[in-house]
Scaffold this motif. Structure first.
Motif, PDB file in Angstrom:
ATOM      1  N   LEU A   1     -23.853   9.201  69.167  1.00 53.34           N
ATOM      2  CA  LEU A   1     -22.625   9.960  69.401  1.00 53.34           C
ATOM      3  C   LEU A   1     -22.543  10.472  70.829  1.00 53.34           C
ATOM      4  O   LEU A   1     -21.455  10.552  71.411  1.00 53.34           O
ATOM      5  CB  LEU A   1     -22.538  11.131  68.420  1.00 53.34           C
TER       6      LEU A   1
ATOM      7  N   THR B   1     -14.748  13.608  68.625  1.00 51.80           N
ATOM      8  CA  THR B   1     -16.144  13.250  68.879  1.00 51.80           C
ATOM      9  C   THR B   1     -16.990  14.488  69.144  1.00 51.80           C
ATOM     10  O   THR B   1     -18.143  14.579  68.705  1.00 51.80           O
ATOM     11  CB  THR B   1     -16.237  12.279  70.047  1.00 51.80           C
TER      12      THR B   1
ATOM     13  N   ARG C   1     -17.881  16.078  65.921  1.00 51.48           N
ATOM     14  CA  ARG C   1     -18.931  15.318  65.249  1.00 51.48           C
ATOM     15  C   ARG C   1     -20.279  15.522  65.920  1.00 51.48           C
ATOM     16  O   ARG C   1     -21.322  15.583  65.254  1.00 51.48           O
ATOM     17  CB  ARG C   1     -18.569  13.841  65.232  1.00 51.48           C
TER      18      ARG C   1
ATOM     19  N   ASP D   1     -28.710   9.176  65.314  1.00 53.08           N
ATOM     20  CA  ASP D   1     -27.275   9.388  65.127  1.00 53.08           C
ATOM     21  C   ASP D   1     -26.714  10.265  66.229  1.00 53.08           C
ATOM     22  O   ASP D   1     -25.618  10.007  66.763  1.00 53.08           O
ATOM     23  CB  ASP D   1     -27.041  10.024  63.759  1.00 53.08           C
TER      24      ASP D   1
ATOM     25  N   ALA E   1     -21.681  18.867  64.756  1.00 48.24           N
ATOM     26  CA  ALA E   1     -22.227  18.770  63.394  1.00 48.24           C
ATOM     27  C   ALA E   1     -23.541  18.005  63.391  1.00 48.24           C
ATOM     28  O   ALA E   1     -24.500  18.380  62.690  1.00 48.24           O
ATOM     29  CB  ALA E   1     -21.207  18.092  62.481  1.00 48.24           C
ATOM     30  N   ALA E   2     -23.622  16.928  64.176  1.00 48.96           N
ATOM     31  CA  ALA E   2     -24.863  16.149  64.259  1.00 48.96           C
ATOM     32  C   ALA E   2     -25.983  16.960  64.894  1.00 48.96           C
ATOM     33  O   ALA E   2     -27.158  16.842  64.512  1.00 48.96           O
ATOM     34  CB  ALA E   2     -24.622  14.861  65.036  1.00 48.96           C
TER      35      ALA E   2
END
Length: 355
Positions: free
Chosen positions: A259, A268, A271, A255, A274-275
């Protein structure tokens, strides 16, 4: 009201004439009419209460004296002070906030579980079809495969040892019954007393040695069962946890890589951050479980060698002594491994337990 009217009529002086008849009073008719009127009013009030129900917010208080009809209405809501109303409203708000907080926590937990399940399922399908990459530790996976193969073989050994125990137990019981039969026949057949007596003694000796061998085999089976179903199973459970952590780690790694290949706008980037945090959390979990698996595999191998060395030596010495007819060596073997035999009938419940 009816009671007041009737009590008033009852206390009035009633004159009686010489014939014993009551005299006609001028106000009898008025009293009777007043009683009928009040009775009809009471019936109407009772019907209204039965239809509409009592008003709990109002309290009727009689303000007149004897036979008075003046009434005052005091709302019961005015009896409660403002502090009591405020406390009840604040407590209801607190309970509502607590309920809302629990619902939000459950929703977040379900949401997190669903997202994690989706990512892991996606990663597993990608690996099955060869489109996704996976983290591989060749040395550790080889050790895990050896352990699983070893467990399958030890399970087979345990199954055969249990079968041997059952068959040998039946043989010992048959020898015991045969010895009793020979002993009985030696008493009832004078011409074959010696022959039946010799065979009876032989079967009793074989039965005694067989019970001693059964004690050794049962100890062997119990030790193998502990090794297979507790020690090995505990290590395999840790391995399953490790494999799940590896799948989650690869899912969040994939994941993050997807991204990172996309555009770098503000949404983005948030995100990606967070990833990155989730990736780091699952990486630490994976490495921790990997370390646990390595340690458990090492200790399991050492424990397996130690236990099996003792049990195989016991099994060999006991079987050899039994079939060689060496009763002394068989008993010394049990003493060497600290095996105590149960007396006959120890497995049977007492007559108190049977009641």
């Amino acid at each position: 009201m009816t009671d007041r009217v009737m009590s008033k009529a009852a206390t009035m002086e009633i004159p009686i004439n010489s014939n014993g008849d009551t005299g006609a009073l001028a106000e009898d008719d008025s009293l009777e009419q007043a009683a009928k009127l009040q009775w009809s009013l009471d019936e109407k009030d009772l019907q209204q209460v039965m239809v509409s129900g009592p008003n709990l917010n109002e309290t009727s208080i009689v303000s007149g004296g004897y036979g008075g009809t003046a009434e005052g209405i005091i709302p019961t809501g005015s009896i409660m002070g403002p502090n009591m109303q405020h406390s009840s409203s604040s407590s209801s708000m607190t309970a509502e906030e607590a309920t809302r907080g629990v619902a939000v926590e459950k929703y977040e937990a379900v949401k997190k579980w669903g997202l994690n399940t989706y990512k892991c399922t996606k990663q597993m399908i990608s690996e099955r079809f060869g489109r996704g990459s996976r983290t591989v530790d060749l040395e550790l996976e080889a050790q895990i495969e050896v352990l699983r193969d070893t467990k399958r073989k030890y399970v087979n050994v345990l199954r055969l040892a249990k079968a041997l125990t059952n068959h040998f137990y039946n043989m010992v019981q048959t020898q015991h019954a045969l010895g009793d039969t020979f002993a009985d026949l030696s008493q009832k057949s004078p011409e074959l007393r010696d022959e039946f007596g010799y065979n009876a003694e032989t079967q009793k000796l074989l039965c005694k040695n067989g019970e001693t061998l059964l004690g050794a085999i049962n100890f062997f089976v119990s030790s193998i069962n502990t090794l297979v179903n507790k020690t090995m199973e505990d290590t395999l459970w840790t391995i399953r946890m490790y494999e799940n952590a590896r799948l989650e780690f690869d899912a969040y790694r994939s994941d993050l890589e997807e991204l990172s290949l996309g555009p770098r706008d503000a949404v983005t980037m948030a995100r990606i951050e967070a990833a990155q945090e989730q990736y780091q959390v699952h990486k630490e979990k994976y490495e921790r479980l990997r370390s646990d698996v390595i340690i458990k595999l090492k200790f399991l191998e050492e424990n397996k060698v130690k236990v099996m060395h003792k049990q195989l030596l016991l099994f060999h010495n006991a079987i050899s002594a039994y079939f060689a007819g060496n009763q002394q060596q068989l008993e010394e073997t049990l003493k060497q491994f600290n095996i105590k035999l149960r007396p006959p009938g120890a497995d049977k419940p007492s007559w108190l337990e049977e009641q």
